[in-house]
Design an enzyme around this catalytic site. Sequence first.
Site, PDB file in Angstrom:
ATOM      1  N   ASP A 158       0.859  -1.170  -0.105  1.00 52.60           N
ATOM      2  CA  ASP A 158       0.109  -0.005   0.031  1.00 52.60           C
ATOM      3  C   ASP A 158       0.874   1.310   0.106  1.00 52.60           C
ATOM      4  OD1 ASP A 158      -2.521   1.437   0.059  1.00 52.60           O
ATOM      5  OD2 ASP A 158      -3.250   0.173   1.541  1.00 52.60           O
ATOM      6  N   ASP A 160     -10.471   1.501  -3.396  1.00 54.66           N
ATOM      7  CA  ASP A 160     -10.856   1.046  -2.024  1.00 54.66           C
ATOM      8  C   ASP A 160     -12.281   1.087  -2.193  1.00 54.66           C
ATOM      9  OD1 ASP A 160      -8.324   0.889  -1.088  1.00 54.66           O
ATOM     10  OD2 ASP A 160      -8.348   2.620  -0.113  1.00 54.66           O
TER      11      ASP A 160
END
Length: 726
Positions: free
Chosen positions: A462, A528
Amino acid sequence: MPVSNSVSALKYWRAAGVSLVIEQRGDSLPEVLHWGADLGELDRQALEGIALASRTALGSDTLDELPQNGVLPEASHGWFGTPGLTGHRGGRAFATRFRVAGVRPVVGEGVADVPHRAVQGTVWRAVDDYAELSFELELRLEASGLVKLRAQVTNEGESEYALEALNLALPVPRIADELLDHTGRHLLERQSQRLPFAVGSHVRESRKARAHDGTMLLSAGTTGFGYERGEVWGVHIGWSGNTSVRAERIQPRGERVLMAGELLLAGEGRLAAGESYTTPWVYASYGDGLNELSARFHDYLRTRPSHPVRPRKVSLNVWEAVYFDHNLERLCSLADEAAKLGVERFVLDDGWFLGRRGSSAGLGDWAVDPDVWPEGLAPLVDHVTGLGMEFGLWFEPEMINLDSELARAHPEWIMQPGDGRLPAASRSQHVLDLTNPDAWQAVFTAIDRVLGSADIRAVKWDHNRDLSEAGSLMTGAAAVHSQTLAAYRLWDSLRERHPGVEFESCSGGGGRPDLGIMERAERLWASDTIDALERIGIDSATSFIVPPELVGAHIGAARAHTTGRTHDLSFRAAAAVFGHLGIEWDLAQISDLEKQQLAEWIEYYRSARGLLHSGRTLHADTADSALSLRGVVNAEQTEAVYRLAQVESGLSYPPGLVRLPGLDTARSYRVMLAGPTPDIGPIKLAGPQWWLGGVTLTGSALTRVGLQAPPQLPEHAVLIHVSATE
């Protein structure tokens, strides 16, 4: 002395329906005379005819020599748009006029057992004696028809040269009068926007090394171009730092170009004596419609030696099930449920490392937290692998929290502008200065130790904040460029050290989807959001560049955590199966019926992924924007799967005929519903008559006439399977 305008060198390359005509006049850098549709076999005379026919006339208010629009546009050759190279040497040498000093073919390309990997390419070496610079331009035509180009400039003088920008350009014809790119935000990436190709510059810049609001692709095409119609040309820059792409139309001659390059922050391009700067790769694709344009990217990526060849495993990511609340018993229970459903990989997301009980602490301390995991991760890993699943783990290697042991020990390892203050925090985190060798080694060693401590087969990598005022205290200078290169080295080193691990690129979702990072990743987390309606649009735009087997797509909870929308399982699943399928749902909270339905969808995905992840991805230009049609057709055109989604209420009801693109018009096909029994809406509306037992139609009829679409309620979808009868 003026450069001769006579033809001195012509190159003609062809591949996969694309032609490139390149001319080098005198000792000038090359210009592209044609980039687009295949022109067929051409001899020298024909090429010289194209070159002669392409010459412009001298205008009443232009320079007294024929202008040249090179791949590196230069004002010294009559270009009055944005110059390809901008810089100076103490204020002088502000305009270049490179002369070619050598030409060589690209060598060492291709793979012995994969002949179609071979490329056609040339490297031109040029010099500017006054500016004391040398320059290399590399231009390739890949076997897929994809064009790749990059350049390197070297300071051959004794004093510093201040490089401010280096952008490469490709021309598009004047019939390209409409632009398409994307914008967006976190949770809503890659939203299309169209505008006329007007006089001036349309510039898209990313100044934060992430691009939720950026464009993956800048395209120019004929008016109204779509998936299946209209010529279209597009550029993409494979770089995970700051970028600049532009479409520029110049008067009075009306040239149109697409340009791309790294956006250098102040001082990042300073070149000491002997130093060089190399641009990222610029990728360019042409197509008769966006489907063909995107197919060239997919074909190119699929022929990489590093492209995944194993079946794309169904994943369970536990983030939306547990967030930071890690508990061995609960996680093992989730693994048990996942294995029963046919899940093949279990991914433990954020929250497992030292002090990480929320988002404000722990980043940088890549060691298993003994307070939560007194026996380490081994009990969970052993339980997961004992169930026949692979184990994956989340990291955020480029970031650091102030509340961490690493930050307390080394505050100088935090990227900052150098005036004694830190940039504003984002998500309570800052950027770790990987340009510092000690910081780089510390994070590499820590992650390497974790990956070597257990049977870990997947990493979700990430990158959750923008790079703002990102400088290094070692130099006091802006360092986004060098930080990006250092991050690439970290990826490459960990991949080399752990060749059995599959890496996923995530950046707050889809903030880093470029081919620079995808050359290093086997999976992209495109957003997301797991809201199926949003994902249909986001994943479709992502597929302009990235093939579906590399795009993670998850089935989430009935009520989406990011939008609050509620969708039937059939819609959530139909939206996800075209990507690398995963689940992000608390399996302990779902009903037995939902488990049964979910298992059926997983079984369907596992049976169909060979087709879904190898065929040609197609989208249809539907007459009604309320309908979204996406499909995959195999190379032999003998089998296809399409998803027809009703994304909103349509003006027509029933919706009428839809055409299925990509089929062989000379074949006959059997058309049936695919996947688990569709749920077209709570009212259980009757489907068209062909639903009862399928229908046999010719490819010509399916692609040119179509078949009746079902009258679905909004936010529902069906899958259609097509197989050749001969």
